[in-house]
Design an enzyme around this catalytic site. Structure first.
Site, short mmCIF file in Angstrom:
data_model
loop_
_atom_site.label_atom_id
_atom_site.label_comp_id
_atom_site.label_asym_id
_atom_site.label_seq_id
_atom_site.Cartn_x
_atom_site.Cartn_y
_atom_site.Cartn_z
N HIS A 61 -0.09 7.72 -0.93
CA HIS A 61 -0.47 8.90 -0.33
C HIS A 61 1.06 9.78 -0.15
O HIS A 61 2.03 9.06 0.16
CB HIS A 61 -1.01 8.86 1.14
CG HIS A 61 -0.24 8.04 2.00
ND1 HIS A 61 0.71 9.13 2.67
CD2 HIS A 61 -0.17 6.99 2.60
CE1 HIS A 61 1.28 8.35 3.70
NE2 HIS A 61 0.74 7.10 3.61
N ASP A 168 7.27 6.69 4.65
CA ASP A 168 5.99 6.64 4.67
C ASP A 168 5.23 7.76 4.21
O ASP A 168 5.21 8.50 5.16
CB ASP A 168 5.64 6.01 6.01
CG ASP A 168 3.98 5.79 6.20
OD1 ASP A 168 3.29 6.09 5.24
OD2 ASP A 168 3.60 5.82 7.46
N GLU A 200 -3.71 11.32 4.20
CA GLU A 200 -4.06 9.82 4.62
C GLU A 200 -3.63 9.66 6.12
O GLU A 200 -4.35 9.00 6.76
CB GLU A 200 -3.02 8.94 3.86
CG GLU A 200 -3.33 7.46 4.00
CD GLU A 200 -2.36 6.70 5.13
OE1 GLU A 200 -2.63 5.76 5.53
OE2 GLU A 200 -1.70 7.51 5.66
N GLU A 201 -2.69 10.20 6.57
CA GLU A 201 -2.46 10.44 7.96
C GLU A 201 -3.34 11.13 8.66
O GLU A 201 -3.36 11.04 10.11
CB GLU A 201 -0.98 11.07 8.18
CG GLU A 201 0.32 10.39 7.31
CD GLU A 201 0.57 9.03 7.70
OE1 GLU A 201 0.00 8.50 8.81
OE2 GLU A 201 1.39 8.33 7.22
N ASP A 223 1.53 1.27 -0.25
CA ASP A 223 1.88 1.73 0.78
C ASP A 223 3.04 1.24 1.67
O ASP A 223 3.74 0.30 0.84
CB ASP A 223 0.60 1.98 1.66
CG ASP A 223 0.49 3.13 2.79
OD1 ASP A 223 1.51 3.59 3.12
OD2 ASP A 223 -0.54 3.61 3.05
N HIS A 307 6.61 5.81 11.37
CA HIS A 307 6.28 7.11 11.93
C HIS A 307 7.49 7.55 12.66
O HIS A 307 7.10 8.28 14.00
CB HIS A 307 4.99 6.96 12.67
CG HIS A 307 3.77 6.94 11.94
ND1 HIS A 307 2.49 7.07 12.30
CD2 HIS A 307 3.64 6.59 10.62
CE1 HIS A 307 1.63 7.14 11.39
NE2 HIS A 307 2.34 6.59 10.34
#
Length: 337
Positions: A61, A168, A200-201, A223, A307
């Site tokens: 992603h 990420d 995706e998030e 990922d 994150h």
């Protein structure tokens, strides 16, 4: 291509909502080795033709976490809502970019410790405002609904590690780019589809619809996952520099998982096992139930500070993931038990 320069370009770009800077870079890079097609606002897919009828999908992603503006005050302060999973504890003093009529720099306000309560907890993002420094001019360039992203630096940490925002999952996107380069000109026993998905998030959105039209026989999702850190339990993480994390979960194909492990062992590719008792929290959860179901495997890169604007990966783990997928494709994909 140089992995460090590729990651730097990818992570310093922005990809949130309709802002697709990273996707534009990926299209430019991968189109040197494959035919690239945009699939609406769900991402892009690159096709590498092989000799067989089987199609293997490799997915990563593109999108990053961020915010959307919910209010612009006369004093130039902004209130925002989260786009994706945000740890509110980290926000005070973080620098951001507001994507309005023009890009505006800002910073989340921090209350001085002299004036804050002991052990103050952050549970409401609307109380952590962004200072743009623009005062009443802010309303001329920023409106409700504009997106906000972290504004981080790309830095080398020692010889093998880098830190930046949005590793990420730009680290996973870099894997697909390097894989396309390595597969270029090779005689392949399978067809390969490289999917760079959006959303995706925000609930695994892009991969769910994009995979529907790809008609893959199997898929491996790339990922990031939890890297080791002083406050992270060993059983919940893998050390940075230990190689690719091969996932095992009821959601994943046991056949693909075993094939990935066998290939890693046969070729001396460093890896660790990531065991999950339920879903994976990745796009494998939705790709595995597209149409009649696409069997999925999971290859993850250990990452620290997930994150945040200072995520960390080890380049050796990124390259180990490329090595594993390269050998997996050349072997024809999953093998029967």
């Amino acid at each position: 291509m140089d992995i460090k320069e590729l990651l730097k370009e990818l992570t310093l770009s922005f990809s949130i909502g309709h802002i697709n800077g990273a996707r534009e870079i990926l299209g430019r890079v991968v189109s040197q080795y494959a035919k690239v097609k945009e699939i609406g606002n769900q991402g892009l897919v690159a096709t590498i033709h092989g000799d067989g009828e089987k199609t293997v999908l490799i997915e990563a992603h593109v999108d990053e976490i961020g915010f959307t503006v919910t209010n612009v005050e006369d004093n130039g302060f902004l209130t925002v809502a989260s786009c994706g999973g945000i740890d509110l504890r980290q926000l005070p003093t973080k620098q951001v970019v507001i994507h309005g009529k023009e890009k505006v720099k800002g910073v989340f306000i921090s209350t001085p410790p002299h004036l804050s309560k002991d052990n103050e907890k952050f549970s409401d993002i609307s109380k952590i405002k962004i200072d743009t420094g623009l005062n009443e001019e802010a309303k001329k360039v920023i409106k409700v609904g504009d997106y906000v992203t972290f504004d981080g630096e790309f830095l080398a940490l020692g010889e093998n590690r880098v830190t930046s925002k949005s590793l990420d999952n730009r680290a996973g996107c870099a894997v697909l780019c390097l894989l396309a380069e390595r597969l270029n000109g090779k005689k392949l026993p399978v067809n390969v589809k490289l999917l760079f998905s959006e959303g995706e998030e925000l609930g695994l959105r892009g991969a769910r619809t994009a995979a529907f039209g790809i008609e893959a026989d199997e898929a491996v999702i790339v990922d990031v996952s939890f890297g080791d850190a002083p406050d992270v339990k060993a059983q919940d993480s893998s050390p940075l520099g230990s190689g690719v994390m091969i996932g095992a979960s009821p959601v994943l194909s046991r056949k693909i998982t075993r094939t990935l492990e066998d290939i890693a062992k046969e070729n001396g590719i460093p890896f660790t096992n990531e065991i999950m008792g339920s879903t994976t929290g990745t796009n494998a959860d939705v790709i595995s139930i597209v149409k009649e179901g696409i069997p999925c495997g999971l290859a993850s890169i250990p990452l620290r500070n997930m994150h945040t604007d200072c995520e960390i990966v080890d380049l050796r783990d990124v390259l180990a993931t490329v090595d594993l997928l390269y050998k997996y494709i050349l072997s024809g994909g999953a093998k029967n038990d």
